[in-house]
Design a protein around this motif. Structure first.
Motif: not given
Length: 501
Positions: A116-117, A122-123, A131-133, A198-200
């Protein structure tokens, strides 16, 4: 198609698996259910034994066929819907790698806080539509990568609940668009996207994701092995199925853009269909079962399960009879303004992972009926947080359709109408998820040509129109609900820290 041909719908929730037999007109002919034990071996962990999930399905199906009084061979197709998010991991041989993780699990909250930080947050919204939870597949897989990497090494397929059950029925590996879009698809193409992985930091899992097939496509047939256990003949078609919220929407006839559906069960589910992409952190823009449509879901695990908790604490057996008993109590305290504020955040909230359930305004002279009223109203007002977010960006066309435990209570359903200032329609299907699964199966074998045609099988059992006076009372209660939540933002993390969670 003859009068003695039927469809079987399976709805695998997080605590109860239900199965129903439906005739060609979508009318329920028989029902079965079985509970699945939920385990919490550590704080924030919420798991289930995958074999027990399968055995519960076997029991529910056998009960439904027996209750319907039909021959197993008269079941012409099977559809399955199940809870989304969480993880059901299997190895090369199809054996569970570990216990299933449910959507109520929050072990990965620390990873979520780091994400989150970061610029990734935002991507992720832009690429995936959400957004993931804490219980998103992305978050949980990242947690296992950091804490138990052998789990991922031993995993061949990353499945959802309904995909695990369909695999046990057919030996076929697949998922559908509604569930695939939980983490790793592009919100615009509705297909797997390498950038999403790739984001994660999970690119290496690309070949462990199951192939995507249409929700109504025949993904396989009941195997000889499954037939001997479940009692349905080998060769019976089984469609891919869908996320249970999509199944519930279909089962209640919510298939067109602008239609709002609300499910009040374990989760507070509030969703509207659109024919274009609208992204916002307050909801998930996920693929609907029809290409080019999205189901925009604003959700939190904070709904009717609060009443189940009350039943356990005060020695009542959860179920319809308990709901009726408590509703009768609440009626005794229904006059006048709301003097208590209840936040139904036992398992989660619309305000993030840290909030816990809270009761404000309690005095020595408050009675049990007043406490029950506060719980019912708190659940409804939490739904309003989600619905108001959706109404900022979407036009709601016509009444909302309400399902889940709250829909079975006339008092509770009326509270929804009053608090949301919307007419509530209660469809005739008590088990809307199973019905939606069955209607997808019917479409798969050609009984229905479109979702619009399946919607024609739905009738409305009753309607609840807003009461102007009660609406004013609940408007005032909602202001206090939101104010209290805002004031608690600094305190909730402290409480979580003291509790060691």
């Amino acid at each position: 198609m003859t009068a003695d041909e039927f469809l079987l719908g399976i709805d695998a929730g997080q605590t109860v698996t239900k199965a129903c037999v439906f005739d060609r007109h979508g009318r329920e002919r028989g029902r079965g259910s079985a509970r699945v034990t939920v385990h919490s071996p550590h704080p924030r962990w919420v798991e289930r034994d995958m074999e027990e999930v399968w055995q519960a399905t076997v029991t529910a199906v056998q009960q439904a066929v027996a209750d319907a009084g039909v021959e197993p061979g008269s079941v012409k197709a099977i559809g399955i819907v199940g809870h989304n998010d969480g993880l059901y991991l299997v190895d090369e041989g199809g054996t569970p790698v570990r216990a299933a993780v449910t959507a109520m699990d929050t072990r990965a909250h620390d990873i979520l806080g780091q994400w989150r930080a970061s610029p990734m947050w935002p991507r992720a919204l832009e690429v995936t539509g959400q957004v993931p939870y804490a219980a998103s597949p992305s978050t949980l897989l990242a947690w296992f990568l950091h804490h138990q990497p052998d789990v991922l090494t031993n995993t061949r397929w990353v499945l959802f609940c309904k995909d695990w059950l369909r695999f046990r029925l057919t030996d076929a590996i697949a998922t559908d668009p509604s569930e695939a879009s939980a983490a790793f698809t592009s919100v615009r193409t509705q297909a797997y996207a390498q950038e999403a992985l790739a984001l994660y930091g999970l690119e290496f899992l690309a070949d462990k994701l199951p192939p995507i097939q249409p929700s109504h496509a025949i993904a396989g047939e009941v195997s000889e092995t499954a037939a001997t256990v479940i009692g349905i003949p080998a060769g019976t078609p089984v469609v891919t199925g869908a996320h249970d919220v999509d199944g519930s929407a279909i089962g209640t006839g919510v298939v067109r853009p602008g239609m709002l559906s609300i499910a009040a069960g374990t989760f507070s589910i509030n969703q509207i269909i659109s024919d274009h992409v609208v992204v916002d952190e307050r909801w998930q823009a996920r693929s609907f079962v029809e290409p080019g449509y999205w189901l925009n879901m604003s959700t939190s695990p904070s709904s009717a399960t609060n009443l189940d908790w009350w039943c356990r604490v005060f020695g009542l057996e959860p179920g319809e009879s308990a709901y009726e008993t408590l509703a009768a109590e609440a009626i005794q305290a229904l006059g006048g303004p709301s003097t208590l504020v209840y936040h139904p955040f036992l398992y989660g909230s619309p305000y993030g992972e840290m909030p816990s359930a809270s009761l404000f305004g309690l005095r020595g002279w408050h009675t049990r009926p007043e406490l029950v009223r506060a719980i019912l109203e708190g659940v409804v007002l939490c739904h309003r947080v989600h619905v108001d977010a959706l109404r900022e960006r979407f036009d709601v066309t016509g009444p909302a359709r309400l399902t889940g435990g709250a829909a079975r209570s006339s008092l509770w359903a009326q509270m929804f109408a009053d608090a949301l200032d919307l007419e509530m329609e209660i469809p005739d299907a008590a088990e809307s998820g199973a019905r939606g699964a069955a209607l997808l199966a019917g479409r798969g074998i050609g009984w229905f040509s479109s979702l619009e045609e399946t919607a024609e099988t739905v009738t409305i059992a009753r309607r609840h129109r807003p009461d102007p006076e009660r609406r004013k009372v609940l408007d005032n209660a909602y202001e206090r609900f939101v104010l209290a939540a805002n004031e608690m933002q600094e305190i909730w993390p402290q409480l979580a820290g003291e509790a060691g969670v």
